[in-house]
Design a protein around this motif. Sequence first.
Motif, mmCIF file in Angstrom:
data_model
loop_
_atom_site.group_PDB
_atom_site.id
_atom_site.type_symbol
_atom_site.label_atom_id
_atom_site.label_comp_id
_atom_site.label_asym_id
_atom_site.label_seq_id
_atom_site.Cartn_x
_atom_site.Cartn_y
_atom_site.Cartn_z
ATOM 1 N N CYS A 177 46.883 -25.709 9.943
ATOM 2 C CA CYS A 177 46.188 -26.840 10.569
ATOM 3 C C CYS A 177 45.427 -26.378 11.804
ATOM 4 N N GLY A 178 44.161 -26.711 11.840
ATOM 5 C CA GLY A 178 43.300 -26.338 12.952
ATOM 6 C C GLY A 178 42.388 -25.171 12.645
ATOM 7 N N ALA A 179 42.638 -24.458 11.552
ATOM 8 C CA ALA A 179 41.842 -23.270 11.233
ATOM 9 C C ALA A 179 40.385 -23.626 10.955
ATOM 10 N N GLN A 180 40.148 -24.667 10.194
ATOM 11 C CA GLN A 180 38.769 -25.051 9.871
ATOM 12 C C GLN A 180 37.991 -25.405 11.127
ATOM 13 N N ARG A 181 38.591 -26.212 11.965
ATOM 14 C CA ARG A 181 37.915 -26.621 13.201
ATOM 15 C C ARG A 181 37.695 -25.418 14.121
ATOM 16 N N ALA A 182 38.661 -24.507 14.168
ATOM 17 C CA ALA A 182 38.535 -23.322 15.014
ATOM 18 C C ALA A 182 37.387 -22.433 14.531
ATOM 19 N N ILE A 183 37.226 -22.296 13.231
ATOM 20 C CA ILE A 183 36.127 -21.495 12.697
ATOM 21 C C ILE A 183 34.787 -22.132 13.048
ATOM 22 N N VAL A 184 34.718 -23.445 12.959
ATOM 23 C CA VAL A 184 33.491 -24.146 13.364
ATOM 24 C C VAL A 184 33.217 -23.898 14.843
ATOM 25 N N LEU A 185 34.247 -23.951 15.680
ATOM 26 C CA LEU A 185 34.076 -23.704 17.112
ATOM 27 C C LEU A 185 33.576 -22.283 17.378
ATOM 28 N N VAL A 186 34.064 -21.307 16.613
ATOM 29 C CA VAL A 186 33.583 -19.929 16.768
ATOM 30 C C VAL A 186 32.088 -19.863 16.474
ATOM 31 N N PHE A 187 31.661 -20.488 15.387
ATOM 32 C CA PHE A 187 30.244 -20.463 15.031
ATOM 33 C C PHE A 187 29.379 -21.263 16.007
ATOM 34 N N GLU A 188 29.993 -22.176 16.751
ATOM 35 C CA GLU A 188 29.278 -22.905 17.798
ATOM 36 C C GLU A 188 29.271 -22.141 19.118
ATOM 37 N N GLY A 189 29.966 -20.996 19.146
ATOM 38 C CA GLY A 189 30.018 -20.183 20.360
ATOM 39 C C GLY A 189 31.083 -20.611 21.345
ATOM 40 N N ILE A 218 54.774 -22.434 16.847
ATOM 41 C CA ILE A 218 55.935 -22.710 17.687
ATOM 42 C C ILE A 218 55.506 -23.099 19.090
ATOM 43 N N TYR A 219 54.550 -22.378 19.651
ATOM 44 C CA TYR A 219 54.058 -22.669 20.999
ATOM 45 C C TYR A 219 53.423 -24.058 21.063
ATOM 46 N N LYS A 220 52.693 -24.414 20.041
ATOM 47 C CA LYS A 220 51.975 -25.688 20.011
ATOM 48 C C LYS A 220 52.921 -26.886 19.891
ATOM 49 N N HIS A 221 54.035 -26.703 19.191
ATOM 50 C CA HIS A 221 54.898 -27.841 18.881
ATOM 51 C C HIS A 221 56.227 -27.874 19.637
ATOM 52 N N TYR A 222 56.572 -26.795 20.323
ATOM 53 C CA TYR A 222 57.884 -26.797 20.992
ATOM 54 C C TYR A 222 57.818 -26.331 22.411
ATOM 55 N N GLN A 279 42.207 -21.714 21.486
ATOM 56 C CA GLN A 279 43.168 -22.758 21.841
ATOM 57 C C GLN A 279 43.515 -23.628 20.630
ATOM 58 N N MET A 280 42.528 -23.922 19.812
ATOM 59 C CA MET A 280 42.735 -24.753 18.627
ATOM 60 C C MET A 280 43.629 -24.048 17.609
ATOM 61 N N TYR A 281 43.349 -22.743 17.406
ATOM 62 C CA TYR A 281 44.058 -21.991 16.375
ATOM 63 C C TYR A 281 44.082 -20.522 16.783
ATOM 64 N N PRO A 282 45.159 -20.061 17.409
ATOM 65 C CA PRO A 282 45.203 -18.694 17.947
ATOM 66 C C PRO A 282 44.937 -17.588 16.929
ATOM 67 N N ALA A 283 45.183 -17.825 15.676
ATOM 68 C CA ALA A 283 44.972 -16.793 14.657
ATOM 69 C C ALA A 283 43.547 -16.789 14.102
ATOM 70 N N VAL A 284 42.631 -17.507 14.726
ATOM 71 C CA VAL A 284 41.282 -17.637 14.171
ATOM 72 C C VAL A 284 40.578 -16.284 14.076
ATOM 73 N N TYR A 285 40.738 -15.432 15.072
ATOM 74 C CA TYR A 285 40.009 -14.162 15.069
ATOM 75 C C TYR A 285 40.598 -13.165 14.075
ATOM 76 N N THR A 286 41.916 -13.136 13.957
ATOM 77 C CA THR A 286 42.513 -12.256 12.951
ATOM 78 C C THR A 286 42.230 -12.787 11.551
ATOM 79 N N LEU A 287 42.142 -14.091 11.411
ATOM 80 C CA LEU A 287 41.794 -14.682 10.118
ATOM 81 C C LEU A 287 40.368 -14.310 9.723
ATOM 82 N N LEU A 288 39.432 -14.421 10.655
ATOM 83 C CA LEU A 288 38.039 -14.053 10.365
ATOM 84 C C LEU A 288 37.915 -12.561 10.055
#
Length: 92
Positions: A23-35, A88-92, A42-51
């Motif tokens: 959850c949040g990966a799609q929005r995070a990728i859009v944010l990356v492309f928006e600069g 875990i960080y996001k929810h606890y 912040q939205m999805y910490p794994a966004v850069y390793t995912l890309l």
Amino acid sequence: MDIDDFMLTCPSKKFLGIECLGCGAQRAIVLVFEGKFYEAFQMYPAVYTLLLFLLTLGLSFIDKKRKYSNILMIMVVINLIIMIIGYIYKHY
């Protein structure tokens, strides 16, 4: 037309009310492309390793001379660790 019109709905969140590890990966990728790099992290910490994983995966289909399986598996493990820690960080 809004980008939210094209976002996939998370079945876990929709039916169970619980966010999944993705959850949040799609929005995070859009944010990356928006600069908006910090906001994406912040939205999805794994966004850069995912890309990076997706780029390497795409390269593995193009470059058939090299074997990418080992590096892809390492990237999967690293990405999962970051996803779990972020969840875990996001929810606890």
